[in-house]
Design a protein around this motif. Structure first.
Motif, PDB file in Angstrom:
ATOM      1  N   PHE A   1      -8.234  -4.811   2.856  1.00  0.00           N
ATOM      2  CA  PHE A   1      -6.909  -5.374   2.545  1.00  0.00           C
ATOM      3  C   PHE A   1      -6.144  -5.605   3.847  1.00  0.00           C
ATOM      4  O   PHE A   1      -5.793  -4.661   4.554  1.00  0.00           O
ATOM      5  CB  PHE A   1      -6.144  -4.395   1.640  1.00  0.00           C
ATOM      6  CG  PHE A   1      -4.995  -5.031   0.897  1.00  0.00           C
ATOM      7  CD1 PHE A   1      -3.879  -5.497   1.580  1.00  0.00           C
ATOM      8  CD2 PHE A   1      -5.015  -5.156  -0.486  1.00  0.00           C
ATOM      9  CE1 PHE A   1      -2.822  -6.086   0.899  1.00  0.00           C
ATOM     10  CE2 PHE A   1      -3.956  -5.736  -1.179  1.00  0.00           C
ATOM     11  CZ  PHE A   1      -2.855  -6.195  -0.484  1.00  0.00           C
ATOM     12  N   ASN A   2      -5.894  -6.872   4.142  1.00  0.00           N
ATOM     13  CA  ASN A   2      -5.177  -7.225   5.376  1.00  0.00           C
ATOM     14  C   ASN A   2      -3.684  -7.363   5.073  1.00  0.00           C
ATOM     15  O   ASN A   2      -3.298  -8.240   4.292  1.00  0.00           O
ATOM     16  CB  ASN A   2      -5.651  -8.581   5.912  1.00  0.00           C
ATOM     17  CG  ASN A   2      -7.147  -8.626   6.136  1.00  0.00           C
ATOM     18  OD1 ASN A   2      -7.747  -7.616   6.497  1.00  0.00           O
ATOM     19  ND2 ASN A   2      -7.755  -9.774   5.917  1.00  0.00           N
ATOM     20  N   THR A   3      -2.883  -6.538   5.682  1.00  0.00           N
ATOM     21  CA  THR A   3      -1.425  -6.722   5.513  1.00  0.00           C
ATOM     22  C   THR A   3      -0.666  -6.048   6.640  1.00  0.00           C
ATOM     23  O   THR A   3      -1.099  -5.019   7.161  1.00  0.00           O
ATOM     24  CB  THR A   3      -0.934  -6.177   4.148  1.00  0.00           C
ATOM     25  OG1 THR A   3       0.442  -6.543   3.981  1.00  0.00           O
ATOM     26  CG2 THR A   3      -1.053  -4.662   4.036  1.00  0.00           C
ATOM     27  N   MET A   4       0.464  -6.656   7.019  1.00  0.00           N
ATOM     28  CA  MET A   4       1.366  -5.985   7.969  1.00  0.00           C
ATOM     29  C   MET A   4       2.670  -5.619   7.256  1.00  0.00           C
ATOM     30  O   MET A   4       3.603  -5.118   7.863  1.00  0.00           O
ATOM     31  CB  MET A   4       1.640  -6.858   9.187  1.00  0.00           C
ATOM     32  CG  MET A   4       2.352  -8.157   8.927  1.00  0.00           C
ATOM     33  SD  MET A   4       2.741  -8.975  10.493  1.00  0.00           S
ATOM     34  CE  MET A   4       4.385  -9.619  10.149  1.00  0.00           C
TER      35      MET A   4
ATOM     36  N   PRO B   1     -14.386   2.194  -2.291  1.00  0.00           N
ATOM     37  CA  PRO B   1     -13.688   2.382  -1.014  1.00  0.00           C
ATOM     38  C   PRO B   1     -12.742   1.217  -0.717  1.00  0.00           C
ATOM     39  O   PRO B   1     -13.095   0.054  -0.965  1.00  0.00           O
ATOM     40  CB  PRO B   1     -14.809   2.419   0.034  1.00  0.00           C
ATOM     41  CG  PRO B   1     -16.072   2.571  -0.717  1.00  0.00           C
ATOM     42  CD  PRO B   1     -15.844   2.158  -2.128  1.00  0.00           C
ATOM     43  N   ALA B   2     -11.554   1.553  -0.247  1.00  0.00           N
ATOM     44  CA  ALA B   2     -10.562   0.518   0.063  1.00  0.00           C
ATOM     45  C   ALA B   2      -9.925   0.848   1.398  1.00  0.00           C
ATOM     46  O   ALA B   2      -9.514   1.985   1.622  1.00  0.00           O
ATOM     47  CB  ALA B   2      -9.502   0.467  -1.032  1.00  0.00           C
ATOM     48  N   LEU B   3      -9.858  -0.139   2.251  1.00  0.00           N
ATOM     49  CA  LEU B   3      -9.377   0.083   3.615  1.00  0.00           C
ATOM     50  C   LEU B   3      -8.349  -0.982   3.972  1.00  0.00           C
ATOM     51  O   LEU B   3      -8.628  -2.174   3.842  1.00  0.00           O
ATOM     52  CB  LEU B   3     -10.590  -0.015   4.552  1.00  0.00           C
ATOM     53  CG  LEU B   3     -10.388   0.193   6.035  1.00  0.00           C
ATOM     54  CD1 LEU B   3      -9.904   1.615   6.312  1.00  0.00           C
ATOM     55  CD2 LEU B   3     -11.707  -0.049   6.762  1.00  0.00           C
ATOM     56  N   ASP B   4      -7.155  -0.559   4.414  1.00  0.00           N
ATOM     57  CA  ASP B   4      -6.157  -1.528   4.899  1.00  0.00           C
ATOM     58  C   ASP B   4      -6.411  -1.792   6.377  1.00  0.00           C
ATOM     59  O   ASP B   4      -6.672  -0.858   7.146  1.00  0.00           O
ATOM     60  CB  ASP B   4      -4.742  -0.955   4.761  1.00  0.00           C
ATOM     61  CG  ASP B   4      -4.191  -1.102   3.351  1.00  0.00           C
ATOM     62  OD1 ASP B   4      -4.994  -1.100   2.403  1.00  0.00           O
ATOM     63  OD2 ASP B   4      -2.956  -1.204   3.215  1.00  0.00           O
ATOM     64  N   LEU B   5      -6.288  -3.047   6.773  1.00  0.00           N
ATOM     65  CA  LEU B   5      -6.448  -3.404   8.196  1.00  0.00           C
ATOM     66  C   LEU B   5      -5.095  -3.760   8.772  1.00  0.00           C
ATOM     67  O   LEU B   5      -4.346  -4.539   8.171  1.00  0.00           O
ATOM     68  CB  LEU B   5      -7.423  -4.567   8.366  1.00  0.00           C
ATOM     69  CG  LEU B   5      -8.876  -4.130   8.309  1.00  0.00           C
ATOM     70  CD1 LEU B   5      -9.407  -4.252   6.900  1.00  0.00           C
ATOM     71  CD2 LEU B   5      -9.718  -4.941   9.254  1.00  0.00           C
ATOM     72  N   ARG B   6      -4.806  -3.210   9.966  1.00  0.00           N
ATOM     73  CA  ARG B   6      -3.502  -3.376  10.596  1.00  0.00           C
ATOM     74  C   ARG B   6      -3.631  -4.246  11.838  1.00  0.00           C
ATOM     75  O   ARG B   6      -3.259  -3.834  12.923  1.00  0.00           O
ATOM     76  CB  ARG B   6      -2.947  -2.000  10.979  1.00  0.00           C
ATOM     77  CG  ARG B   6      -2.727  -1.051   9.798  1.00  0.00           C
ATOM     78  CD  ARG B   6      -1.463  -1.402   9.041  1.00  0.00           C
ATOM     79  NE  ARG B   6      -0.333  -1.533   9.959  1.00  0.00           N
ATOM     80  CZ  ARG B   6       0.427  -0.518  10.345  1.00  0.00           C
ATOM     81  NH1 ARG B   6       0.211   0.692   9.897  1.00  0.00           N
ATOM     82  NH2 ARG B   6       1.428  -0.711  11.177  1.00  0.00           N
ATOM     83  N   ALA B   7      -4.200  -5.421  11.668  1.00  0.00           N
ATOM     84  CA  ALA B   7      -4.332  -6.304  12.833  1.00  0.00           C
ATOM     85  C   ALA B   7      -3.502  -7.576  12.634  1.00  0.00           C
ATOM     86  O   ALA B   7      -3.774  -8.617  13.232  1.00  0.00           O
ATOM     87  CB  ALA B   7      -5.790  -6.628  13.107  1.00  0.00           C
TER      88      ALA B   7
ATOM     89  N   ALA C   1       0.618  -9.856  16.174  1.00  0.00           N
ATOM     90  CA  ALA C   1       1.309  -8.755  16.841  1.00  0.00           C
ATOM     91  C   ALA C   1       0.317  -7.706  17.315  1.00  0.00           C
ATOM     92  O   ALA C   1      -0.704  -7.447  16.695  1.00  0.00           O
ATOM     93  CB  ALA C   1       2.318  -8.128  15.881  1.00  0.00           C
ATOM     94  N   GLY C   2       0.674  -7.127  18.439  1.00  0.00           N
ATOM     95  CA  GLY C   2      -0.204  -6.124  19.078  1.00  0.00           C
ATOM     96  C   GLY C   2      -0.221  -6.273  20.594  1.00  0.00           C
ATOM     97  O   GLY C   2       0.207  -5.404  21.284  1.00  0.00           O
ATOM     98  N   PHE C   3      -0.727  -7.387  21.132  1.00  0.00           N
ATOM     99  CA  PHE C   3      -1.384  -8.474  20.414  1.00  0.00           C
ATOM    100  C   PHE C   3      -2.793  -8.098  19.974  1.00  0.00           C
ATOM    101  O   PHE C   3      -3.468  -7.326  20.668  1.00  0.00           O
ATOM    102  CB  PHE C   3      -1.494  -9.714  21.303  1.00  0.00           C
ATOM    103  CG  PHE C   3      -0.179 -10.307  21.724  1.00  0.00           C
ATOM    104  CD1 PHE C   3       0.917 -10.342  20.859  1.00  0.00           C
ATOM    105  CD2 PHE C   3      -0.021 -10.864  22.989  1.00  0.00           C
ATOM    106  CE1 PHE C   3       2.109 -10.918  21.243  1.00  0.00           C
ATOM    107  CE2 PHE C   3       1.180 -11.435  23.372  1.00  0.00           C
ATOM    108  CZ  PHE C   3       2.233 -11.462  22.508  1.00  0.00           C
ATOM    109  N   HIS C   4      -3.209  -8.697  18.836  1.00  0.00           N
ATOM    110  CA  HIS C   4      -4.610  -8.747  18.464  1.00  0.00           C
ATOM    111  C   HIS C   4      -4.949 -10.235  18.438  1.00  0.00           C
ATOM    112  O   HIS C   4      -4.198 -11.009  17.836  1.00  0.00           O
ATOM    113  CB  HIS C   4      -4.831  -8.191  17.051  1.00  0.00           C
ATOM    114  CG  HIS C   4      -4.557  -6.724  16.923  1.00  0.00           C
ATOM    115  ND1 HIS C   4      -5.505  -5.770  17.181  1.00  0.00           N
ATOM    116  CD2 HIS C   4      -3.445  -6.059  16.551  1.00  0.00           C
ATOM    117  CE1 HIS C   4      -4.985  -4.575  16.978  1.00  0.00           C
ATOM    118  NE2 HIS C   4      -3.737  -4.715  16.597  1.00  0.00           N
TER     119      HIS C   4
END
Ligand code: COA
Length: 349
Positions: free
Chosen positions: A79-82, A105-111, A338-341
């Motif tokens: 799950f991609n979200t900021m 399994p569920a994983l949020d991505l912070r990129a 943001a990050g930047f990534h």
């Protein structure tokens, strides 16, 4: 060696679109400035009381339907979200519960805006390692919660009163970024493929946290006593737009050159450059620097604005459904957030 293929996509944009002129009712801006400087004509906003997991649900259901699959066929959620529903837990587990993928399994991505690139790299690795066979990748954002105005009724046209001078001034102070972001969700289902050459062909991914101050939302756990001290200002984005723009138009074309070089694939062999949509002028500049025909880098920013982690899957769904994106094609995902990534990922879908 196994790889991955796309088997279904979906998207969801909440409610009616809000035009640039709608925004001009709550802050000092105008249609001409927004169109010329960004390419945006309208955007959608998440309804009050809902969050990214709510937007992701219809997008995920549409992706399952297009792939002719049931929720029980999914064995991993990325799950991609900021703009997560909660600081914790992540939105992926909330979506899993609402979709009926309990125990998966569920994983949020912070990129942020580059999250889809990381998701594809991760999905490919999960499939290669045998940890997953069919992965639901979702991007969903509800930026509306951090918009700098309170006058939603005025914006929505349900009231013809005027915002107070103080509220109008506060919103105007943040107009550089406030007009840019929109809400929505996109979903892509990938599954293990044994077709030769399927999946990730090359990756050029980076992160550089020295740029955090140029684009961030300060609220967080860095502040002792945050529960009592965090105020409304910490929930507003800080964005040095010009600096981010300058970085993007240098880093993105360089990354595309690098991923092509590393993979031994000339840019001319790439079917589509599927780029994040932060500003039309950024993508035009990337095409110019790479000598690419802009028609090979599709654009939908006019209709949705910048939907951060949701942008690339929304665009992929549009292209999948109208037949531009087809199995076997070579695509290049390109983004900076943001990050930047930032970076680019070449995938044979
Ligand atoms: N409406 C009207 N005028 C506006 C405005 C708005 N919404 N926002 C800014 N302005 C004005 C400014 O006040 C300034 O006026 P001044 O010259 O009288 O001081 C002028 O326009 C230029 O402002 P500036 O912020 O320098 O504009 P810009 O050309 O850099 O455009 C962005 C602003 C945000 C559109 C642009 O910098 C950008 O897209 N940056 C990249 C952001 C990005 O990629 N972010 C997300 C990464 S995921």
């Amino acid at each position: 060696m196994p790889g991955l293929s796309i088997v279904g996509t979906g998207r969801f944009l909440p409610g009616r679109p809000y035009t640039n002129s709608d925004l001009a009712r709550v802050l000092d801006t105008n249609d001409e400035w927004i169109r010329q400087r960004t390419g945006i004509a309208q955007r959608h906003y998440c309804p009050r009381g809902q969050g990214p997991a709510d937007l992701a649900l219809p997008a995920a259901k549409a992706a399952l339907e297009s792939a002719n699959l049931a929720p029980s066929d999914i064995d991993y959620i990325l799950f991609n979200t900021m703009t997560p529903d909660h600081v914790f837990p992540g939105s992926g587990t909330v979506l899993g519960a609402n979709l009926g993928c309990i125990g998966v399994p569920a994983l949020d991505l912070r990129a942020q805006c580059a999250a889809m690139l990381y998701s594809f790299q991760l999905a490919d690795s999960l499939i290669l390692s045998g940890a997953a066979k069919r992965i639901l990748i979702v991007g969903a954002e509800a930026h509306s919660a951090m918009m700098p105005w309170r006058d939603w009724d005025v914006l929505e046209g349900t009231s013809d009163r005027k915002p107070s001078a103080q509220d109008f001034e506060r919103a105007t102070k943040h107009r550089g970024w406030a007009v840019v972001f929109g809400d929505g969700a996109g979903a892509v289902i990938v599954e293990r493929s044994d077709k030769p050459g399927a999946g990730i062909v090359g990756v050029d991914l980076h992160s550089d946290g020295t740029h955090v101050e140029e684009l961030c939302l300060p609220a967080g756990f860095k502040m002792r006593g945050a529960a009592g001290e965090i105020g409304a200002e910490e929930w507003l984005i800080r964005m040095q737009g010009r600096e981010v723009f300058k970085q993007a138009v240098v880093k993105l074309p360089r990354s595309v050159e690098l991923v092509c070089e590393k993979s031994g694939v000339p840019a001319s062999e790439v079917d589509w450059f599927i780029a994040h949509q932060a500003n039309r002028r950024i993508n035009d500049s990337v095409c110019e620097r790479l000598g690419l025909d802009p028609a090979r880098m599709p654009c939908n920013i006019d209709r949705y604005g910048n939907t951060s982690g949701a942008t690339i899957p929304i665009l992929m769904d549009e292209m999948w459904r109208d037949g531009r994106l087809r199995p076997g094609q070579l695509i290049c995902l390109v983004a900076l957030g943001a990050g930047f990534h930032w970076g680019s990922v070449l995938v044979r879908i």
